[in-house]
Design a protein around this motif. Structure first.
Motif, PDB file in Angstrom:
ATOM      1  N   LEU A 144      93.163  14.043  35.290  1.00  0.00           N
ATOM      2  CA  LEU A 144      92.394  15.284  35.375  1.00  0.00           C
ATOM      3  C   LEU A 144      93.308  16.417  35.822  1.00  0.00           C
ATOM      4  O   LEU A 144      93.879  16.382  36.917  1.00  0.00           O
ATOM      5  N   LEU A 145      93.445  17.439  34.972  1.00  0.00           N
ATOM      6  CA  LEU A 145      94.344  18.562  35.245  1.00  0.00           C
ATOM      7  C   LEU A 145      93.527  19.802  35.586  1.00  0.00           C
ATOM      8  O   LEU A 145      92.775  20.311  34.753  1.00  0.00           O
ATOM      9  N   HIS A 146      93.670  20.267  36.820  1.00  0.00           N
ATOM     10  CA  HIS A 146      92.883  21.417  37.273  1.00  0.00           C
ATOM     11  C   HIS A 146      93.404  22.715  36.676  1.00  0.00           C
ATOM     12  O   HIS A 146      94.544  22.807  36.227  1.00  0.00           O
TER      13      HIS A 146
ATOM     14  N   SER B 103      91.131  18.937  44.471  1.00  0.00           N
ATOM     15  CA  SER B 103      89.842  18.659  45.111  1.00  0.00           C
ATOM     16  C   SER B 103      88.654  19.086  44.259  1.00  0.00           C
ATOM     17  O   SER B 103      87.531  18.599  44.457  1.00  0.00           O
ATOM     18  N   CYS B 104      88.876  19.982  43.297  1.00  0.00           N
ATOM     19  CA  CYS B 104      87.761  20.405  42.434  1.00  0.00           C
ATOM     20  C   CYS B 104      87.209  19.234  41.615  1.00  0.00           C
ATOM     21  O   CYS B 104      86.086  19.289  41.108  1.00  0.00           O
TER      22      CYS B 104
ATOM     23  N   VAL C 175      93.540  12.348  28.893  1.00  0.00           N
ATOM     24  CA  VAL C 175      93.944  13.531  29.655  1.00  0.00           C
ATOM     25  C   VAL C 175      92.862  14.598  29.511  1.00  0.00           C
ATOM     26  O   VAL C 175      92.516  14.998  28.392  1.00  0.00           O
ATOM     27  N   VAL C 176      92.333  15.035  30.648  1.00  0.00           N
ATOM     28  CA  VAL C 176      91.271  16.042  30.688  1.00  0.00           C
ATOM     29  C   VAL C 176      91.864  17.327  31.245  1.00  0.00           C
ATOM     30  O   VAL C 176      92.429  17.340  32.346  1.00  0.00           O
ATOM     31  N   MET C 177      91.747  18.406  30.482  1.00  0.00           N
ATOM     32  CA  MET C 177      92.329  19.691  30.866  1.00  0.00           C
ATOM     33  C   MET C 177      91.238  20.731  31.045  1.00  0.00           C
ATOM     34  O   MET C 177      90.356  20.857  30.202  1.00  0.00           O
ATOM     35  N   HIS C 178      91.320  21.483  32.144  1.00  0.00           N
ATOM     36  CA  HIS C 178      90.362  22.553  32.379  1.00  0.00           C
ATOM     37  C   HIS C 178      91.063  23.905  32.333  1.00  0.00           C
ATOM     38  O   HIS C 178      92.093  24.101  32.978  1.00  0.00           O
ATOM     39  N   SER C 179      90.540  24.795  31.508  1.00  0.00           N
ATOM     40  CA  SER C 179      90.936  26.198  31.507  1.00  0.00           C
ATOM     41  C   SER C 179      92.446  26.371  31.314  1.00  0.00           C
ATOM     42  O   SER C 179      92.994  25.960  30.295  1.00  0.00           O
TER      43      SER C 179
ATOM     44  N   SER D  11      95.044  24.814  32.343  1.00  0.00           N
ATOM     45  CA  SER D  11      95.876  23.626  32.140  1.00  0.00           C
ATOM     46  C   SER D  11      95.872  23.126  30.702  1.00  0.00           C
ATOM     47  O   SER D  11      96.636  22.217  30.364  1.00  0.00           O
ATOM     48  N   GLY D  12      95.045  23.721  29.844  1.00  0.00           N
ATOM     49  CA  GLY D  12      95.162  23.411  28.427  1.00  0.00           C
ATOM     50  C   GLY D  12      96.536  23.774  27.890  1.00  0.00           C
ATOM     51  O   GLY D  12      97.068  23.108  26.996  1.00  0.00           O
TER      52      GLY D  12
END
Length: 254
Positions: free
Chosen positions: A8-10, A17-18, A70-74, A76-77
């Protein structure tokens, strides 16, 4: 078959912690997750190279034995998409590794091609007013009073106030970096579009998806919509966990 591990990539201004609530939900369903700290969030790094290094080291260690989603948010894409060269399943197998990255999940994240740069070096091009820039210190901040409109549109004010306490300065230089790889061309990819996000963000995400599909070879085989704000892993934790598990098991259609 062993269950894949989620990496998980914030996004910008956030910390690992998010992901805590989502990690707990995934754990309850029997899945492991790893959330590395990305250096450009919380310090004035000169670019995003340290983020890329952390992502590559994290994924590189795991794919020796395990399959990865791999999960990318905002933000971190961009870093995730450029960091995963050589980690697709076929490349890992060719190098004698047991695992590989079997799917990417972009959560309203930058789905961008090779050579993409958010802002020209030394400028605040393409940055919205809520992004408070300090060129001298090399950071961009978001004020607590702007957090709801930026990140947590579908959450109550008390929850937003607590989340805003964890926001940190973001490296200016990271926004001037350039992508060198587009992992979504080589690894099956799901995009999650959050329809209660800022309208401009929704429109931008739709444009990025369409542009990526039109740009040449790709493995974008699922675009999902959810009535959530920018951070569904906080506002709709169970839905996000269930969706990630389902997408991890999807056979590529691209």
């Amino acid at each position: 078959m062993p269950k894949p591990v989620f990496v998980l990539l914030h996004g910008a201004w956030h910390s690992p912690s998010c992901w805590n609530k989502l990690i707990a939900a995934l754990s309850s369903a029997g899945y492991s997750a790893v959330a590395p700290a990305l250096p450009s969030s919380g310090s004035a790094t000169k670019d995003w190279s340290q983020d890329v290094e952390v992502i590559r080291n994290t994924v590189g260690d795991l794919v020796k034995e395990q399959d990865i989603v791999v999960v990318m948010h905002s933000f971190s894409g961009m870093t995730g998409g450029t960091a995963l060269e050589g980690f697709d399943k076929a490349s890992c197998a060719a190098n004698g590794l047991k695992g590989g990255v079997i799917r990417l999940v972009y959560i309203v994240a930058f789905l961008v091609p090779e050579g993409f740069q958010h802002s020209a070096p030394g400028t605040r091009d393409n940055m919205i007013p809520e992004m408070r820039t300090n060129l001298e210190d090399g950071i961009i901040t978001v004020r607590p009073e702007d957090a709801k409109d930026m990140f947590y549109q579908d959450m109550d004010d008390d929850a937003v106030a607590e989340l805003a306490k964890d926001l940190r300065p973001q490296s200016f230089g990271a926004f001037w970096s350039t992508t060198t790889y587009a992992a979504w061309r080589y690894i099956p990819t799901t995009y999650i579009l959050c329809t209660k996000d800022k309208p401009t963000t929704v429109a931008a995400a739709q444009y990025l998806i369409a542009s990526a599909k039109a740009s040449g070879p790709h493995k974008i085989d699922a675009v999902l919509e959810v009535e959530a704000g920018h951070s569904p892993f906080l506002s709709q934790v169970e839905w996000t966990a269930e969706t990630l598990i389902k997408e991890a098991a999807r056979e590529s259609e691209a």
